[in-house]
Every structure is written in structure tokens, then in C-alpha cells.
Design an enzyme around this catalytic site. Sequence first.
Site, PDB file in Angstrom:
ATOM      1  NE  ARG A 140      -3.776  -0.222   2.297  1.00 12.10           N
ATOM      2  CZ  ARG A 140      -4.652  -0.050   3.283  1.00 12.10           C
ATOM      3  NH1 ARG A 140      -4.683  -0.883   4.298  1.00 12.10           N
ATOM      4  NH2 ARG A 140      -5.496   0.957   3.243  1.00 12.10           N
ATOM      5  CD  GLN A 189      -5.868   5.117   6.530  1.00 10.32           C
ATOM      6  OE1 GLN A 189      -4.846   5.078   5.859  1.00 10.32           O
ATOM      7  NE2 GLN A 189      -6.651   4.072   6.701  1.00 10.32           N
ATOM      8  CG  ASP A 340     -13.578   1.327   5.417  1.00 10.55           C
ATOM      9  OD1 ASP A 340     -12.774   1.418   4.469  1.00 10.55           O
ATOM     10  OD2 ASP A 340     -13.335   1.752   6.560  1.00 10.55           O
ATOM     11  NE  ARG A 371     -11.690  -3.309   1.305  1.00 16.38           N
ATOM     12  CZ  ARG A 371     -11.622  -2.721   2.479  1.00 16.38           C
ATOM     13  NH1 ARG A 371     -12.120  -1.515   2.642  1.00 16.38           N
ATOM     14  NH2 ARG A 371     -11.074  -3.329   3.499  1.00 16.38           N
ATOM     15  NE  ARG A 414     -13.671  -2.340   6.199  1.00 23.08           N
ATOM     16  CZ  ARG A 414     -13.962  -2.273   7.516  1.00 23.08           C
ATOM     17  NH1 ARG A 414     -14.969  -2.967   7.994  1.00 23.08           N
ATOM     18  NH2 ARG A 414     -13.255  -1.528   8.326  1.00 23.08           N
TER      19      ARG A 414
HETATM   20  C1  S3P Z   1      -9.919   5.280   8.323  1.00 23.60           C
HETATM   21  C2  S3P Z   1     -10.001   5.973   7.152  1.00 23.60           C
HETATM   22  C3  S3P Z   1     -10.332   5.357   5.861  1.00 23.60           C
HETATM   23  C4  S3P Z   1     -10.905   3.953   6.030  1.00 23.60           C
HETATM   24  C5  S3P Z   1     -10.158   3.150   7.043  1.00 23.60           C
HETATM   25  C6  S3P Z   1     -10.205   3.840   8.393  1.00 23.60           C
HETATM   26  C7  S3P Z   1      -9.571   6.006   9.556  1.00 23.60           C
HETATM   27  O1  S3P Z   1      -9.167   5.278   5.097  1.00 23.60           O
HETATM   28  O2  S3P Z   1     -10.912   3.272   4.806  1.00 23.60           O
HETATM   29  O3  S3P Z   1     -10.713   1.865   7.178  1.00 23.60           O
HETATM   30  O4  S3P Z   1      -9.759   5.454  10.650  1.00 23.60           O
HETATM   31  O5  S3P Z   1      -9.123   7.156   9.448  1.00 23.60           O
HETATM   32  P1  S3P Z   1      -8.700   6.504   4.145  1.00 23.60           P
HETATM   33  O6  S3P Z   1      -8.418   7.653   5.004  1.00 23.60           O
HETATM   34  O7  S3P Z   1      -7.464   6.033   3.448  1.00 23.60           O
HETATM   35  O8  S3P Z   1      -9.851   6.710   3.206  1.00 23.60           O
END
Ligand code: S3P
Length: 457
Positions: A140, A189, A340, A371, A414
Site C-alpha cells: 500500500r 488517515q 469501507d 477492493r 471486508r
Molecule cells: C480510516 C479511514 C479510511 C478507512 C479506514 C479507516 C480512519 O481510510 O478506509 O478503514 O480510521 O481514518 P482513508 O483515510 O485512506 O480513506
Amino acid sequence: MVGRRWFARARHVKDAALTPLTARRGGPLQGRVRVPGDKSISHRALIMGALAVGETRIAGLLEGEDVLNTGKAMRALGARVERQGEGVWTIDGVGVGGFAQPQSVLDFGNSGTGCRLVMGAVATCPISANFDGDASLRKRPMRRVLEPLVRMGAQAVLRGGDGGDLPLTLIGARDPVPIVYEPPAASAQLKSAVLLAGLASPGETVVIENEATRDHTEKMLVHFGAHVCVQSFGDQGRRITLKGQPELAAAQVVVPADPSSAAFPLVAALIVPGSELILQAVMTNPLRTGLLATLREMGATIEMLEVKIDGGEEIADLRVRTSALKGVEVPAARAPSMIDEYPILAVAAAFAEGVTRMRGLKELRVKESDRLAATADMLRVNGVKVEIEGDDLIVHGKGRAAGGGMVATHMDHRIAMAALVMGLGSEQPVNADDTAFIATSFPGFVEMMRGLGADFS
Ligand code: S3P
């Protein structure tokens, strides 16, 4: 220490043998259950508890592999992290900027969230740390998070991965600088990594998001005593300003049930005839409820009971009954609030009548698996017509699925859960090649679903 045994569970799931499972059509699903605590909030509670002064107490922590790995990292960075009882954890934090030099690699297993958020928290501390993960996480992208962290003064040494950027060494800034940052993708994130890095930086760190994403970091920073100002920005965005170098004070955190986990029994009840479930105390933060909005547009009967605020988040019991579903258009603007949930929405779409077009799913390509491709393949091997056009997923719903396929889960929890739910409504059984990764986010999923009447064997 009581917690140590628990961390022994947080290993690489890939080290275990494959755990295939088959789901078959059976009787209705019935019952009342509480799914485990929210994964996003659980990660954040451990990280902020580790950066606060005093003893933070968390109730309802998700004890899944992803979160346990974050807890392990907090311990390696100097916090005292202990399990007191089921879901109850205490953390004695080190204070903002006080992380100790870790003596071991910070291994986040399957978790992009844990890895990226901790990179943010480490980036502005005067230490260096080695970050790594399992084969999925090693594929990733991490550069997108490193780019703003380097602007804040950190240095990153990439040591060659399997298509991604891990393993890497992050050298934290001695003299961090705050930045104004506009994430190139709608990603909680990225936003959270920069805000966490902003904690040990002087002055104001600003994140401008064009599309609002889950706001748990902002809310929890305030809960721990930081000064955060959130303003609306454009049509759908937000401008978040954090005042640097606060003293975070230990807090009590109550983790609500994870809406992204509740999504699986919810859709199962919709597609298995005669079902009725109550999913207790599910978080209904509006930045997480895109799936509920979409399913309702498709004709789903989902009621919200016992609506209240707990631990600063809206929660409700969700009562769901089997419903005749129809295909809909899902706008790209809704993606951040259900990012998600697309694999399980795609299953609902297969059991709907008519075409469902889910727009703007580019971000799905960089999740635990690609995904977008994995979801399309899951449907295709089970006799459902599906297309990918650009970043859109198009499912041709016929109110049924033939089933009979072997779903490749690609180390993605998932995809595994969506495949098993699909099998509960399909004419022939559906097989998932490996269900071990379900433990990263939803320990006890198989047993909970069996308790509701699911035929998994
Ligand atoms: C999350 C943000 C999402 C999500 C992940 C949890 C988080 O990712 O897909 O399961 O807790 O901030 P992205 O920020 O890459 O979209």
C-alpha cells in the site's frame, strides 16, 4: 503485565494457515447483537492516550488484530498500556512530543490506519522508528502520508517493499514546522496523520479538506484538551486548525459499536428472507452513515431506536428487516461517508432489482486489497453481472445470485465478510478462500453470525 498476553494475539494473520469457509442459504436471521467497538476510534484512543499525561481509560476497545498492533506500537514508544478486562484498557501516556526511541520494529500487520496515524504522531518527535506490516500493507502507498510529514521536518528512508513503500524508517523532526495542508485525496488517515504531527509542532497546523471525512481525530483531540477549530470550507469541505504543543490530559473514552462492522449483519438481514435483527448501540456519526442512506434509497427498512449521544458520538439501535431492494445511483460525493462499505453494498446491489452504479471509487484501489477489482470478482464468480467503468462499479441486480463461486479474499477482511454474507442469500453456497483476516476488524464475526442463524461451515 496483564496486557502482554493480549498483544501476543496481534501477530501477522498471514502466519496462520488459510482458513477457508463456506456460507449457505438457510433460515431467517434473528436476534439482537452488539458488534465490536469502532476501529477508527479505537486506534485514535490508544494513540491519544499514549500522548496524554495521566491515565486514560478506554471502554469498548475493539480487540481486533489491527488495534492490538497499534497498542503494541504505543507500548514500544514508551506508554504503559494494560488490559483491565474485556474491552477495558488503561494507558499511561508520555505527553506530547515524549515518545521514546522504540527498540523494536513497529509492525502494523494489516492496518493502514494504525501505520499512517502513528507515522504522523512519530514524525515530529526527535526519535527514529522502523515501520513495517504484512504482505498486504507492504503493497500500500505510504508516500502520500510521508509527503506532508517531510514538509513538517521528518525524514523517511524507504527500504524497498513489494510494490508499496514499507518497510521504512521515519526520522522525526527535531524542530518541527507546522504546515497548511490540502490532502490530494479525501482521506481521514492523511488528515489525521498531519493533525497528530501538528501536536508536537509549534504554531498552527491547518488541514483543508475539500470533502469532509470521518472527524474522529478532531473530536477526540478536543476531548483530550487540544484546541481545534473546525470551519466549513466550500460546499462539502472543512478547514481544521490545531494549535500546536498542547498539554493533552488523560481522558475516559467510550468506544461505540462500529458501523462498518454492523454493515455485514445489516445487509445479511436485508437479503435473507424473513429476517429481523437489532444491532445495538451502533455509531451513527453522519460522516459514517452513507451506507444507511444508500440502503434506504434502495428500499431497505431500517429503523433507528434508542437514539442518544454516548462518549461524544451519536449512537442508535438499528432495527432491520428483510426488504425488497431496487438499484440506485450512488453519487461520488457520498464515498467518504461509506468508503469501507462498498463490498457489502455491492452484495446488496446484486440482490436488488435493477442497476446500481457506485461512482468515484478510486480510493478503493488502495485499501487492504484492490477492493474495486476484488469486489467485482466476488460478484462475477457467483454469477452476478458487474462492470468497472473508470472508477465506477456497476452491478446488474436481478434480485438473486447464483452463488457457487470461490471468492479470492486477497488478505482483505471486508471482502471475506461480504462473500460470506452473499452466500447466505445465494442459490448455491459461496466459498471464501481465507477468513483469517476477519480477525483484524471483527473478531467473533463467524460465531456472532452463526448465533443469529447463519450457516457457515
Ligand atoms: C480510516 C479511514 C479510511 C478507512 C479506514 C479507516 C480512519 O481510510 O478506509 O478503514 O480510521 O481514518 P482513508 O483515510 O485512506 O480513506
